[in-house]
Motif scaffolding. Structure first.
Motif, short mmCIF file in Angstrom:
data_model
loop_
_atom_site.label_atom_id
_atom_site.label_comp_id
_atom_site.label_asym_id
_atom_site.label_seq_id
_atom_site.Cartn_x
_atom_site.Cartn_y
_atom_site.Cartn_z
N VAL A 130 0.84 -1.20 0.00
CA VAL A 130 0.00 0.00 0.00
C VAL A 130 0.87 1.24 0.00
O VAL A 130 0.62 2.20 -0.73
CB VAL A 130 -0.97 -0.01 1.20
N ASN A 131 1.92 1.23 0.82
CA ASN A 131 2.78 2.41 0.89
C ASN A 131 3.56 2.62 -0.40
O ASN A 131 3.56 3.73 -0.94
CB ASN A 131 3.75 2.30 2.07
N LEU A 132 4.19 1.58 -0.90
CA LEU A 132 5.03 1.74 -2.09
C LEU A 132 4.20 1.94 -3.35
O LEU A 132 4.37 2.93 -4.07
CB LEU A 132 5.95 0.53 -2.25
N LEU A 133 3.31 1.02 -3.63
CA LEU A 133 2.51 1.11 -4.86
C LEU A 133 1.46 2.21 -4.78
O LEU A 133 1.16 2.85 -5.78
CB LEU A 133 1.86 -0.24 -5.17
N GLY A 134 0.92 2.43 -3.60
CA GLY A 134 -0.08 3.49 -3.44
C GLY A 134 0.50 4.86 -3.73
O GLY A 134 -0.14 5.70 -4.36
N ASN A 135 1.73 5.11 -3.26
CA ASN A 135 2.36 6.40 -3.52
C ASN A 135 2.65 6.61 -5.00
O ASN A 135 2.70 7.75 -5.47
CB ASN A 135 3.66 6.54 -2.72
N VAL A 136 2.85 5.54 -5.73
CA VAL A 136 3.04 5.64 -7.18
C VAL A 136 1.69 5.81 -7.86
O VAL A 136 1.47 6.74 -8.64
CB VAL A 136 3.79 4.41 -7.74
N ALA A 137 0.77 4.91 -7.55
CA ALA A 137 -0.52 4.86 -8.26
C ALA A 137 -1.34 6.13 -8.13
O ALA A 137 -1.99 6.56 -9.08
CB ALA A 137 -1.33 3.66 -7.77
N VAL A 138 -1.30 6.76 -6.97
CA VAL A 138 -2.15 7.93 -6.74
C VAL A 138 -1.77 9.11 -7.66
O VAL A 138 -2.61 9.96 -7.95
CB VAL A 138 -2.14 8.33 -5.25
N PHE A 139 -0.53 9.13 -8.17
CA PHE A 139 -0.11 10.25 -9.01
C PHE A 139 -0.07 9.92 -10.50
O PHE A 139 0.22 10.79 -11.31
CB PHE A 139 1.23 10.80 -8.53
N VAL A 140 -0.37 8.68 -10.87
CA VAL A 140 -0.40 8.31 -12.29
C VAL A 140 -1.39 9.20 -13.07
O VAL A 140 -1.04 9.70 -14.15
CB VAL A 140 -0.73 6.81 -12.48
N PRO A 141 -2.60 9.43 -12.57
CA PRO A 141 -3.53 10.28 -13.33
C PRO A 141 -2.99 11.69 -13.61
O PRO A 141 -3.27 12.27 -14.65
CB PRO A 141 -4.78 10.34 -12.45
N PHE A 142 -2.21 12.24 -12.68
CA PHE A 142 -1.67 13.58 -12.88
C PHE A 142 -0.72 13.64 -14.07
O PHE A 142 -0.69 14.62 -14.80
CB PHE A 142 -0.96 14.08 -11.62
N GLY A 143 0.05 12.59 -14.25
CA GLY A 143 0.97 12.54 -15.39
C GLY A 143 0.25 12.47 -16.72
O GLY A 143 0.82 12.81 -17.76
N MET A 144 -0.99 12.05 -16.69
CA MET A 144 -1.79 11.99 -17.91
C MET A 144 -2.66 13.24 -18.06
O MET A 144 -2.79 13.78 -19.15
CB MET A 144 -2.68 10.75 -17.89
N LEU A 145 -3.27 13.66 -16.97
CA LEU A 145 -4.26 14.73 -17.05
C LEU A 145 -3.67 16.13 -17.19
O LEU A 145 -4.25 16.98 -17.85
CB LEU A 145 -5.18 14.68 -15.83
N VAL A 146 -2.52 16.37 -16.59
CA VAL A 146 -1.93 17.72 -16.70
C VAL A 146 -1.59 18.05 -18.14
O VAL A 146 -1.96 19.12 -18.63
CB VAL A 146 -0.73 17.88 -15.75
N PRO A 147 -0.91 17.16 -18.87
CA PRO A 147 -0.67 17.48 -20.29
C PRO A 147 -1.97 17.62 -21.08
O PRO A 147 -2.07 18.50 -21.94
CB PRO A 147 0.16 16.29 -20.79
N LEU A 148 -2.96 16.79 -20.79
CA LEU A 148 -4.23 16.89 -21.51
C LEU A 148 -4.95 18.19 -21.17
O LEU A 148 -5.55 18.83 -22.04
CB LEU A 148 -5.11 15.69 -21.19
N ALA A 149 -4.90 18.60 -19.91
CA ALA A 149 -5.59 19.83 -19.48
C ALA A 149 -4.90 21.09 -19.99
O ALA A 149 -5.57 22.07 -20.31
CB ALA A 149 -5.69 19.87 -17.96
N THR A 150 -3.58 21.07 -20.06
CA THR A 150 -2.86 22.26 -20.49
C THR A 150 -2.73 22.34 -22.00
O THR A 150 -2.42 23.40 -22.53
CB THR A 150 -1.44 22.30 -19.89
N GLY A 151 -2.93 21.21 -22.66
CA GLY A 151 -2.79 21.21 -24.11
C GLY A 151 -1.34 21.17 -24.56
O GLY A 151 -1.04 21.36 -25.72
N ARG A 152 -0.44 20.92 -23.61
CA ARG A 152 0.98 20.87 -23.93
C ARG A 152 1.55 19.56 -23.43
O ARG A 152 1.31 19.16 -22.30
CB ARG A 152 1.72 22.02 -23.25
N LEU A 153 2.31 18.90 -24.26
CA LEU A 153 2.98 17.68 -23.87
C LEU A 153 4.34 18.07 -23.28
O LEU A 153 5.30 18.32 -23.99
CB LEU A 153 3.15 16.75 -25.08
#
Length: 124
Positions: A42-65
Motif C-alpha cells: 500500500v505504501n510503495l505502490l499506493g504512492n506511485v498509483a495515486v499520481f499516475v492520473p496527474f501525469g496523464m491529465l496535466v498534459p491533456l488539461a494544459t494542451g501541452r505535452l
C-alpha cells in the motif's frame, strides 16, 4: 492523504521526517520484520498509483505535452508542499521517498500517455 489509512492528528508526538533518499523504500523492500506485506505494498505502490492520473491529465488539461523534466519541475514543489503539510499538521511525516514515488507515478502516467501514441495534444 491527510486523514486516510487510519491517520489521526497526534500533537503529542514530534514532527517526523526522512531526508535520506531510498531509506524508506529499502526498509519496505527488506525481508526483515516490520510492517506486513500488505502495508508495504500500500505504501510503495499506493504512492506511485495515486499520481499516475496527474501525469496523464496535466498534459491533456494544459494542451501541452511537457517533457519529463518539466513535469518534475512542476510537481516536485507541489508534492513537497503536501509532505510538509502532513508533517506540520502531524498527520504523517515528510519523507523524501514519498516525493520520489509520487514523481515516479507522474512519470508513469506520462509514459502511458506517450505509449498510447499521444504525441500532440489539442485542447478541446
Amino acid at each position: 492523504m491527510f486523514l486516510g489509512f487510519g491517520r489521526t492528528v497526534r500533537h503529542d508526538l514530534p514532527m517526523r521526517y526522512n531526508l535520506v533518499p531510498l531509506r524508506t523504500v529499502w526498509y519496505y523492500l527488506s525481508a526483515g520484520g516490520g510492517p506486513s506485506l500488505a502495508a508495504r505494498l500500500v505504501n510503495l505502490l499506493g504512492n506511485v498509483a495515486v499520481f499516475v492520473p496527474f501525469g496523464m491529465l496535466v498534459p491533456l488539461a494544459t494542451g501541452r505535452l511537457l517533457s519529463p523534466i518539466r513535469l518534475a519541475v512542476l510537481f516536485i514543489p507541489c508534492i513537497a508542499a503536501l509532505e510538509i503539510l502532513q508533517m506540520v499538521l502531524r498527520v504523517g511525516s515528510f519523507d523524501v521517498d514519498d516525493i520520489l514515488l509520487n514523481l515516479l507515478g507522474v512519470w508513469t502516467g506520462f509514459g502511458l500517455l506517450r505509449l498510447y501514441g499521444i504525441t500532440r495534444i489539442r485542447r478541446l
